[in-house]
Design a protein around this motif. Structure first.
Motif, PDB file in Angstrom:
ATOM      1  N   TYR A 290     -44.882  79.197 -39.250  1.00 37.80           N
ATOM      2  CA  TYR A 290     -44.795  80.388 -38.490  1.00 37.80           C
ATOM      3  C   TYR A 290     -43.951  79.912 -37.046  1.00 37.80           C
ATOM      4  N   SER A 291     -43.585  78.232 -36.504  1.00 34.14           N
ATOM      5  CA  SER A 291     -42.219  77.895 -35.715  1.00 34.14           C
ATOM      6  C   SER A 291     -41.166  77.864 -35.996  1.00 34.14           C
ATOM      7  N   GLY A 292     -41.511  77.073 -37.465  1.00 32.38           N
ATOM      8  CA  GLY A 292     -40.274  76.585 -37.959  1.00 32.38           C
ATOM      9  C   GLY A 292     -39.592  75.247 -36.991  1.00 32.38           C
ATOM     10  N   TRP A 293     -39.751  74.599 -35.873  1.00 33.90           N
ATOM     11  CA  TRP A 293     -40.383  74.064 -35.328  1.00 33.90           C
ATOM     12  C   TRP A 293     -39.722  72.067 -35.997  1.00 33.90           C
ATOM     13  N   PHE A 294     -38.753  72.033 -35.868  1.00 34.99           N
ATOM     14  CA  PHE A 294     -38.082  71.616 -37.053  1.00 34.99           C
ATOM     15  C   PHE A 294     -39.470  69.212 -36.970  1.00 34.99           C
TER      16      PHE A 294
ATOM     17  N   THR B 129     -33.135  70.496 -44.940  1.00 34.95           N
ATOM     18  CA  THR B 129     -32.583  71.580 -45.422  1.00 34.95           C
ATOM     19  C   THR B 129     -33.183  72.925 -43.978  1.00 34.95           C
ATOM     20  N   THR B 130     -33.528  72.296 -42.936  1.00 35.60           N
ATOM     21  CA  THR B 130     -33.933  72.626 -42.064  1.00 35.60           C
ATOM     22  C   THR B 130     -32.872  72.339 -40.688  1.00 35.60           C
ATOM     23  N   ILE B 131     -32.402  71.408 -41.079  1.00 39.27           N
ATOM     24  CA  ILE B 131     -31.388  71.155 -39.932  1.00 39.27           C
ATOM     25  C   ILE B 131     -30.223  71.734 -40.989  1.00 39.27           C
ATOM     26  N   LEU B 132     -29.888  71.344 -42.227  1.00 39.05           N
ATOM     27  CA  LEU B 132     -28.686  71.690 -42.678  1.00 39.05           C
ATOM     28  C   LEU B 132     -28.968  73.777 -42.480  1.00 39.05           C
ATOM     29  N   GLN B 133     -30.172  74.188 -42.311  1.00 38.70           N
ATOM     30  CA  GLN B 133     -29.558  75.227 -42.012  1.00 38.70           C
ATOM     31  C   GLN B 133     -29.956  76.616 -43.452  1.00 38.70           C
ATOM     32  N   TYR B 134     -30.672  75.476 -44.154  1.00 35.49           N
ATOM     33  CA  TYR B 134     -31.015  76.236 -45.521  1.00 35.49           C
ATOM     34  C   TYR B 134     -32.517  76.778 -45.423  1.00 35.49           C
ATOM     35  N   PRO B 135     -32.725  77.973 -44.730  1.00 41.63           N
ATOM     36  CA  PRO B 135     -34.234  78.704 -44.406  1.00 41.63           C
ATOM     37  C   PRO B 135     -34.587  78.725 -45.989  1.00 41.63           C
ATOM     38  N   ALA B 136     -34.757  79.294 -46.785  1.00 39.75           N
ATOM     39  CA  ALA B 136     -35.186  80.121 -48.174  1.00 39.75           C
ATOM     40  C   ALA B 136     -35.271  78.521 -49.171  1.00 39.75           C
TER      41      ALA B 136
ATOM     42  N   ALA C 227     -35.841  74.910 -47.487  1.00 39.95           N
ATOM     43  CA  ALA C 227     -36.804  75.215 -47.192  1.00 39.95           C
ATOM     44  C   ALA C 227     -38.369  75.366 -46.689  1.00 39.95           C
ATOM     45  N   ILE C 228     -38.021  76.255 -47.109  1.00 34.19           N
ATOM     46  CA  ILE C 228     -39.969  78.096 -47.141  1.00 34.19           C
ATOM     47  C   ILE C 228     -40.379  76.999 -48.782  1.00 34.19           C
ATOM     48  N   ILE C 229     -39.354  77.333 -49.700  1.00 36.53           N
ATOM     49  CA  ILE C 229     -40.010  77.542 -50.905  1.00 36.53           C
ATOM     50  C   ILE C 229     -40.237  75.313 -51.469  1.00 36.53           C
ATOM     51  N   LEU C 230     -39.756  74.187 -50.670  1.00 35.73           N
ATOM     52  CA  LEU C 230     -40.444  73.195 -50.526  1.00 35.73           C
ATOM     53  C   LEU C 230     -41.581  73.205 -50.085  1.00 35.73           C
ATOM     54  N   THR C 231     -41.493  73.616 -48.569  1.00 36.79           N
ATOM     55  CA  THR C 231     -42.844  74.409 -47.965  1.00 36.79           C
ATOM     56  C   THR C 231     -43.712  74.866 -48.720  1.00 36.79           C
TER      57      THR C 231
END
Length: 149
Positions: free
Chosen positions: A35-39, A102-109, A111-115
């Motif tokens: 929801y927040s994207g807060w790393f 992946t969040t820090i390196l800006q690979y959001p997709a 990051a979301i799959i792994l999450t």
């Protein structure tokens, strides 16, 4: 290759109720992250999994809160072998670090799959007591420790 379910065995026991509440908190933190994207949430989760996957598990903030909840709710202890949960915490650590990177390196997709995968594992543990780590451990074991012969 044998793929029947067996888990790492430990001389230690843990309360299954605590493990399930740990799973619920992990799931909620993952939802908050999506929801927040807060790393920083993932950094906290990685640190907590690091503690839970080592001899420092008594210092895990999630574990401390879960143990207090079990005590406050007067849930009877259901002692189980700690080995599978330690292995699961190590998998959680790998996923958390991967999500954080992946969040820090800006690979959001990614990051979301792994999450989503880690969230599914956590949900299954919390809601049904299903330890996915036990299901995948035979494959990990067989790939790392091939039988001689």
């Amino acid at each position: 290759m044998k793929t029947y379910a067996f888990c790492p065995i430990s001389p230690h026991k843990i309360n299954e109720n605590v493990a399930r509440i740990n799973g619920a908190f992990t799931f909620l933190i993952l939802l908050a992250f999506v929801y927040s994207g807060w790393f920083w949430l993932m950094a906290f989760l990685a640190l907590d999994f690091l503690l839970r996957s080592t001899r420092l598990s008594p210092y895990s903030p999630i574990g401390i809160i879960s143990r207090q909840m079990v005590k406050q709710l007067s849930l009877p202890p259901r002692m189980i072998n700690a080995g599978p949960k330690i292995f699961a915490a190590r998998i959680g650590l790998l996923f958390s670090v991967a999500i954080l990177v992946t969040t820090i390196l800006q690979y959001p997709a990614t990051a979301i799959i792994l999450t989503s995968i880690l969230g599914l594992f956590s949900f299954l543990e919390a809601a049904f007591g299903i330890c996915v780590a036990c299901k995948i451990y035979p494959f990990v074991y067989n790939s790392l420790y091939k039988p001689q012969g």
